[in-house]
Design an enzyme around this catalytic site. Structure first.
Site, PDB file in Angstrom:
ATOM      1  N   HIS A  34       1.046  -0.561  -0.195  1.00 56.91           N
ATOM      2  CA  HIS A  34      -0.434   0.104  -0.276  1.00 56.91           C
ATOM      3  C   HIS A  34       0.982   1.141  -0.032  1.00 56.91           C
ATOM      4  O   HIS A  34       0.590   2.269  -0.878  1.00 56.91           O
ATOM      5  CB  HIS A  34      -0.815   0.366   1.018  1.00 56.91           C
ATOM      6  CG  HIS A  34      -1.779  -1.021   1.373  1.00 56.91           C
ATOM      7  ND1 HIS A  34      -1.874  -2.493   2.417  1.00 56.91           N
ATOM      8  CD2 HIS A  34      -3.233  -1.437   0.855  1.00 56.91           C
ATOM      9  CE1 HIS A  34      -2.621  -2.604   2.197  1.00 56.91           C
ATOM     10  NE2 HIS A  34      -3.600  -2.213   1.254  1.00 56.91           N
ATOM     11  N   LYS A 146      -0.533  -6.630  -7.757  1.00 55.69           N
ATOM     12  CA  LYS A 146      -0.504  -8.065  -6.965  1.00 55.69           C
ATOM     13  C   LYS A 146      -1.906  -8.513  -8.000  1.00 55.69           C
ATOM     14  O   LYS A 146      -2.475  -9.662  -8.197  1.00 55.69           O
ATOM     15  CB  LYS A 146      -0.223  -8.049  -5.785  1.00 55.69           C
ATOM     16  CG  LYS A 146      -0.759  -9.679  -5.347  1.00 55.69           C
ATOM     17  CD  LYS A 146      -1.451  -9.364  -3.587  1.00 55.69           C
ATOM     18  CE  LYS A 146      -2.416  -8.927  -3.606  1.00 55.69           C
ATOM     19  NZ  LYS A 146      -3.030  -8.788  -2.103  1.00 55.69           N
ATOM     20  N   GLN A 150      -8.189  -7.561 -11.156  1.00 58.29           N
ATOM     21  CA  GLN A 150      -8.820  -6.099 -11.171  1.00 58.29           C
ATOM     22  C   GLN A 150      -8.311  -4.856 -11.411  1.00 58.29           C
ATOM     23  O   GLN A 150      -9.083  -4.509 -11.418  1.00 58.29           O
ATOM     24  CB  GLN A 150      -8.420  -6.128  -9.227  1.00 58.29           C
ATOM     25  CG  GLN A 150      -8.581  -4.495  -8.393  1.00 58.29           C
ATOM     26  CD  GLN A 150      -8.919  -4.506  -6.991  1.00 58.29           C
ATOM     27  OE1 GLN A 150      -9.235  -4.587  -6.195  1.00 58.29           O
ATOM     28  NE2 GLN A 150      -7.226  -3.974  -6.782  1.00 58.29           N
TER      29      GLN A 150
HETATM   30  N1  LIG Z   1       2.176  -6.587  -2.331  1.00 54.90           N
HETATM   31  C1  LIG Z   1       1.559  -5.600  -2.474  1.00 54.90           C
HETATM   32  N2  LIG Z   1       2.285  -4.564  -3.733  1.00 54.90           N
HETATM   33  C2  LIG Z   1       1.992  -3.846  -3.978  1.00 54.90           C
HETATM   34  N3  LIG Z   1      -0.223  -3.171  -4.097  1.00 54.90           N
HETATM   35  C3  LIG Z   1      -0.246  -3.892  -3.231  1.00 54.90           C
HETATM   36  C4  LIG Z   1       0.325  -5.421  -3.172  1.00 54.90           C
HETATM   37  N4  LIG Z   1      -0.669  -5.620  -2.476  1.00 54.90           N
HETATM   38  C5  LIG Z   1      -1.820  -4.729  -2.572  1.00 54.90           C
HETATM   39  N5  LIG Z   1      -1.743  -4.126  -3.236  1.00 54.90           N
HETATM   40  C6  LIG Z   1      -2.735  -3.062  -3.815  1.00 54.90           C
HETATM   41  O1  LIG Z   1      -3.750  -2.139  -2.661  1.00 54.90           O
HETATM   42  C7  LIG Z   1      -4.478  -1.512  -3.307  1.00 54.90           C
HETATM   43  C8  LIG Z   1      -5.515  -1.770  -2.278  1.00 54.90           C
HETATM   44  O2  LIG Z   1      -5.389  -3.648  -1.768  1.00 54.90           O
HETATM   45  P1  LIG Z   1      -5.951  -4.244  -0.156  1.00 54.90           P
HETATM   46  O3  LIG Z   1      -6.698  -2.999   0.582  1.00 54.90           O
HETATM   47  O4  LIG Z   1      -7.143  -4.817  -0.624  1.00 54.90           O
HETATM   48  O5  LIG Z   1      -4.734  -5.155   0.601  1.00 54.90           O
HETATM   49  P2  LIG Z   1      -4.527  -6.244   0.145  1.00 54.90           P
HETATM   50  O6  LIG Z   1      -3.022  -6.997   0.460  1.00 54.90           O
HETATM   51  O7  LIG Z   1      -4.737  -7.029  -1.284  1.00 54.90           O
HETATM   52  O8  LIG Z   1      -5.649  -6.620   1.208  1.00 54.90           O
HETATM   53  P3  LIG Z   1      -5.895  -8.278   0.747  1.00 54.90           P
HETATM   54  O9  LIG Z   1      -5.095  -9.509   0.173  1.00 54.90           O
HETATM   55  O10 LIG Z   1      -6.212  -9.318   2.147  1.00 54.90           O
HETATM   56  O11 LIG Z   1      -7.759  -8.250  -0.337  1.00 54.90           O
HETATM   57  C9  LIG Z   1      -4.762  -2.745  -4.438  1.00 54.90           C
HETATM   58  O12 LIG Z   1      -4.314  -2.048  -5.278  1.00 54.90           O
HETATM   59  C10 LIG Z   1      -3.456  -3.556  -4.200  1.00 54.90           C
HETATM   60  O13 LIG Z   1      -3.737  -4.248  -5.806  1.00 54.90           O
HETATM   61 MG   LIG Z   2      -6.679  -7.320  -2.007  1.00 50.45          MG
END
Ligand SMILES: Nc1ncnc2c1ncn2[C@@H]1O[C@H](COP(=O)(O)OP(=O)(O)OP(=O)(O)O)[C@@H](O)[C@H]1O
Ligand SMILES: [Mg+2]
Length: 276
Positions: A34, A146, A150
């Site tokens: 994030h 990731k 989406q």
């Molecule tokens: N490891 C990562 N590297 C880059 N961006 C990420 C990563 N993990 C999540 N994101 C991005 O952060 C944003 C918010 O994602 P979210 O809050 O769902 O986090 P998450 O880690 O994907 O949580 P979960 O895996 O529980 O869904 C999305 O655009 C997601 O693609």
């Molecule tokens: Mg997520």
């Protein structure tokens, strides 16, 4: 840093931000993935807005909505340190008031992969992201690779509905052993956490094979499956080698592909991907 909940407060705070404005949508429980989006937004935009909303409509009835990890105070501290200007933390009632009944459905690219495993997931995602875009009116919005499907779904929605903003996809941030960072990684027991490194190991080996000249989609899929099979804790939901834009499954010789996978380890569901 302003923190707002209601739409009126959001609009007032938004109107005072310097343009261009960047939006980073999140479900909170922030990690370095994030924060990489926030830093990219900081680089590209004069102001950065982060939303934190655990969107109930993108969770299936038997998924982890109730147990989803949350720590708002920690999230706000991290965002303050990153120099974020505005954080929007809408409640369910703000986002989906009584009698709510309007949905955004992206058809083709929502169907395979995650869409097939999680019916209704992308309807929830597209709807909430459309509402975030409409409310915040960002010039740019930042998402992570990731969540590859989406990213494709939101790009498609942005074009199809003429949202006047640029969608920027940022690289996947990983732990030192390769595991893609995810809020859901906290669910993993120490044994499961060790086993989870096999996901990126499989994907990286497929990428290395592609770079060494292996262009057969079926072989690339098979290679990932064989590596995943070395880890007994991992239950495969799918391994895909698909067209990076249409997300249609590929067979035979390919020039480029999104190799993606979903597995469960114990009760935790994990996804990851590489683009080749
Ligand atoms: N490891 C990562 N590297 C880059 N961006 C990420 C990563 N993990 C999540 N994101 C991005 O952060 C944003 C918010 O994602 P979210 O809050 O769902 O986090 P998450 O880690 O994907 O949580 P979960 O895996 O529980 O869904 C999305 O655009 C997601 O693609
Ligand atoms: Mg997520």
């Amino acid at each position: 840093m302003d923190v707002v909940i209601n739409l009126d407060d959001l609009r007032t705070a938004r109107s005072m931000l310097k343009e261009p404005v960047g939006l980073v949508p999140t479900m909170g429980y922030l990690h370095a993935g994030h924060l990489s989006l926030v830093r990219r937004a900081r680089l590209e935009c004069a102001s950065v807005v982060v939303s934190i909303f655990v969107n109930p409509t993108q969770f299936g009835p038997h998924e982890d909505l109730d147990n989803y990890p949350r720590d708002l105070q920690r999230d706000l501290d991290l965002l303050e340190q990153e120099g974020v200007d505005l954080v929007w933390t809408p409640t369910n009632e703000v986002m989906y008031p009584q009698a709510y009944q309007t949905w955004v459905t992206v058809e083709g690219v929502s169907q395979p992969l995650e869409g097939a495993m999680r019916p209704g997931h992308f309807r929830g995602v597209a709807t909430v992201v459309a509402k975030l875009f409409t409310a915040v009116q960002p010039d740019q919005a930042f998402f992570g690779q990731k969540d590859a499907q989406q990213a494709v779904v939101i790009r498609r929605m942005g074009r199809d509905l003429n949202f006047p903003l640029e969608i920027i996809i940022c690289p996947t941030v990983r732990e030192p052993d390769g595991l893609a960072m995810s809020s859901r990684n906290v669910y993993l027991s120490p044994h499961e956490r060790l086993a989870a490194a096999v996901l990126s190991r499989g994907l990286f080996q497929a990428r290395a094979a592609f770079e060494a000249g292996e262009r057969n989609a079926d072989h690339l899929r098979q290679l990932v499956l064989e590596i995943l099979a070395t880890e007994p804790l991992v239950k495969v939901q799918y391994v895909s080698c698909a067209h990076p834009e249409s997300l249609q499954e590929l067979h035979g010789q390919v020039e480029q592909a999104l190799i993606s996978l979903a597995v469960t380890i114990g009760k935790t569901r994990l996804i990851d991907n590489v683009l080749v």
